[in-house]
Design an enzyme around this catalytic site. Structure first.
Site, mmCIF file in Angstrom:
data_model
loop_
_atom_site.group_PDB
_atom_site.id
_atom_site.type_symbol
_atom_site.label_atom_id
_atom_site.label_comp_id
_atom_site.label_asym_id
_atom_site.label_seq_id
_atom_site.Cartn_x
_atom_site.Cartn_y
_atom_site.Cartn_z
ATOM 1 N N ASN A 11 0.868 -1.183 0.000
ATOM 2 C CA ASN A 11 0.000 0.000 0.000
ATOM 3 C C ASN A 11 0.902 1.229 0.000
ATOM 4 O O ASN A 11 1.516 1.536 1.020
ATOM 5 C CB ASN A 11 -0.894 -0.047 1.245
ATOM 6 C CG ASN A 11 -1.710 1.224 1.420
ATOM 7 O OD1 ASN A 11 -1.746 2.080 0.537
ATOM 8 N ND2 ASN A 11 -2.368 1.345 2.561
ATOM 9 N N LYS A 13 0.078 4.269 -0.117
ATOM 10 C CA LYS A 13 -0.540 5.433 0.534
ATOM 11 C C LYS A 13 -0.332 6.673 -0.346
ATOM 12 O O LYS A 13 -0.329 6.549 -1.562
ATOM 13 C CB LYS A 13 0.011 5.594 1.957
ATOM 14 C CG LYS A 13 -0.086 4.270 2.740
ATOM 15 C CD LYS A 13 0.166 4.402 4.200
ATOM 16 C CE LYS A 13 0.001 3.039 4.866
ATOM 17 N NZ LYS A 13 0.106 3.077 6.310
ATOM 18 N N HIS A 98 -9.360 1.140 5.181
ATOM 19 C CA HIS A 98 -8.060 1.298 5.847
ATOM 20 C C HIS A 98 -8.233 2.243 7.039
ATOM 21 O O HIS A 98 -9.029 3.175 6.976
ATOM 22 C CB HIS A 98 -7.025 1.853 4.858
ATOM 23 C CG HIS A 98 -5.635 1.800 5.413
ATOM 24 N ND1 HIS A 98 -5.157 2.718 6.309
ATOM 25 C CD2 HIS A 98 -4.624 0.907 5.216
ATOM 26 C CE1 HIS A 98 -3.912 2.400 6.649
ATOM 27 N NE2 HIS A 98 -3.569 1.303 5.994
ATOM 28 N N GLU A 100 -6.573 4.610 8.068
ATOM 29 C CA GLU A 100 -6.346 6.028 7.753
ATOM 30 C C GLU A 100 -7.585 6.643 7.102
ATOM 31 O O GLU A 100 -7.838 7.840 7.256
ATOM 32 C CB GLU A 100 -5.086 6.168 6.884
ATOM 33 C CG GLU A 100 -3.831 5.930 7.723
ATOM 34 C CD GLU A 100 -2.654 5.337 6.985
ATOM 35 O OE1 GLU A 100 -2.613 5.390 5.740
ATOM 36 O OE2 GLU A 100 -1.747 4.794 7.669
ATOM 37 N N GLU A 168 -5.017 -5.015 10.547
ATOM 38 C CA GLU A 168 -3.960 -4.033 10.766
ATOM 39 C C GLU A 168 -4.203 -3.309 12.091
ATOM 40 O O GLU A 168 -5.022 -2.385 12.147
ATOM 41 C CB GLU A 168 -3.940 -2.997 9.640
ATOM 42 C CG GLU A 168 -3.676 -3.577 8.269
ATOM 43 C CD GLU A 168 -3.095 -2.523 7.318
ATOM 44 O OE1 GLU A 168 -2.028 -2.795 6.766
ATOM 45 O OE2 GLU A 168 -3.686 -1.441 7.165
ATOM 46 N N GLY A 174 3.139 2.013 10.770
ATOM 47 C CA GLY A 174 4.153 3.063 10.647
ATOM 48 C C GLY A 174 4.919 3.345 11.928
ATOM 49 O O GLY A 174 5.602 4.361 12.035
ATOM 50 N N SER A 214 3.810 -2.405 10.176
ATOM 51 C CA SER A 214 5.265 -2.502 10.388
ATOM 52 C C SER A 214 5.869 -3.830 9.935
ATOM 53 O O SER A 214 6.803 -4.336 10.572
ATOM 54 C CB SER A 214 5.620 -2.209 11.850
ATOM 55 O OG SER A 214 5.293 -0.866 12.171
ATOM 56 N N GLY A 235 3.036 -1.184 4.178
ATOM 57 C CA GLY A 235 3.064 0.238 3.862
ATOM 58 C C GLY A 235 4.470 0.668 3.475
ATOM 59 O O GLY A 235 4.941 0.404 2.378
ATOM 60 N N GLY A 236 5.151 1.312 4.408
ATOM 61 C CA GLY A 236 6.466 1.921 4.146
ATOM 62 C C GLY A 236 7.454 1.025 3.417
ATOM 63 O O GLY A 236 8.144 1.469 2.491
HETATM 64 P P1 13P Z 1 3.360 0.183 7.540
HETATM 65 O O1 13P Z 1 3.838 -1.086 6.886
HETATM 66 O O2 13P Z 1 4.095 1.403 7.051
HETATM 67 O O3 13P Z 1 3.327 0.056 9.028
HETATM 68 O O4 13P Z 1 1.841 0.421 7.066
HETATM 69 C C1 13P Z 1 0.942 -0.630 7.141
HETATM 70 C C2 13P Z 1 -0.293 -0.250 6.420
HETATM 71 O O5 13P Z 1 -1.035 0.612 6.848
HETATM 72 C C3 13P Z 1 -0.581 -0.936 5.146
HETATM 73 O O6 13P Z 1 -1.875 -0.677 4.733
#
Ligand code: 13P
Length: 252
Positions: A11, A13, A98, A100, A168, A174, A214, A235-236
């Site tokens: 993802n 983002k 999600h 967010e 999640e 993050g 993470s 994510g990251g």
């Molecule tokens: P991170 O892997 O950056 O923690 O993000 C997870 C996420 O929200 C994937 O949708």
């Protein structure tokens, strides 16, 4: 026990410009040159890059997803994007619910359910996210929160072909923090139980349940080995091909 093919999805983002296609090309080439992983691989870029990434990944085994969509049909809804438009741009899946989106845009289970419906109606796979916040976890409410989100956000027509669940924990996103493997196992077992109870053993056991929060190359093998973890939502660590490929290594 139903065999579930794992899915590792990135993802992105609100990250990525047209030049970021270089990372996608690097990932496609790693997938071709290295042993084929026993998992599906997906990238969810921002809307602006979906068509370009879909073009670049054609015939590479990497599929493309949206990160959100409107629950509505195309029409007078300024700024919104319909699921059918994402399909037209080359996406095969859409992430909905999600945390967010739930936090920043006040999306409720009802909204997420309606969006998942729109995703299904467009012939796409809905990746439906659930997960508790840190205060909910501290109050011991994790399992109740996740059960409530599942029952409200997952539409009745969900099956293993059109739906993937992603657990999640919000506090793990993050932050570099992850639940213990025992905690992941407990939540995923609860999710599996809910799916089997609601959709029956065949469908419920066939639906994939991803872990997200993470996930890195360094912890992927351990997390992906947990019972009922059928892949990762990253994510990251999905933004750079080398990092993401290191996570996919959990399935090589
Ligand atoms: P991170 O892997 O950056 O923690 O993000 C997870 C996420 O929200 C994937 O949708």
């Amino acid at each position: 026990m139903t065999a579930r093919r794992p899915l590792v999805a990135g993802n992105w983002k609100m990250n990525g410009l047209r030049g970021s296609v270089a990372e996608v090309e690097a990932l496609a080439s790693a997938l071709q040159q290295r042993p084929a992983p026993a998992c599906d691989v997906m990238i969810a870029p921002p809307f602006t890059l979906i068509a370009q990434f879909a073009h670049t990944t054609a015939n590479t085994g990497i599929s493309i997803a949206g990160q959100d969509c409107s629950a509505l049909a195309p029409g007078a809804h300024t700024g919104d994007v319909a699921a059918t438009m994402l399909a037209d741009a080359g996406a095969t899946a859409v992430i909905v619910g999600h945390s967010e989106r739930r936090q920043d845009h006040f999306e409720t289970d009802e909204t997420v359910n309606a969006k998942a419906h729109a995703v299904h109606a467009a012939g796409l796979v809905a990746i439906i996210c659930v997960g508790e916040t840190e205060p909910e976890r501290d109050r011991g409410e994790t399992l109740d929160v996740v059960k409530g989100q599942l029952s409200g956000s997952v539409p009745d027509n969900a099956d293993a072909v059109n739906t993937v669940i992603a657990y999640e924990p919000v506090w793990a996103i993050g932050t570099g923090r992850t639940p213990t493997t025992d905690d992941v196992e407990t939540v995923h077992a609860t999710i599996r139980e809910c799916l089997v109870t609601r959709f029956g053993a065949e469908k419920g056991n066939a639906m994939r349940v991803l872990y997200g929060g993470s996930v890195k190359a360094a912890n992927a093998s351990e997390l992906m080995a947990v019972a009922n973890v059928d892949g990762a939502l990253v994510g990251g660590a999905s933004l750079r091909a080398a990092d993401f490929d290191g996570i996919i290594d959990a399935y090589r």
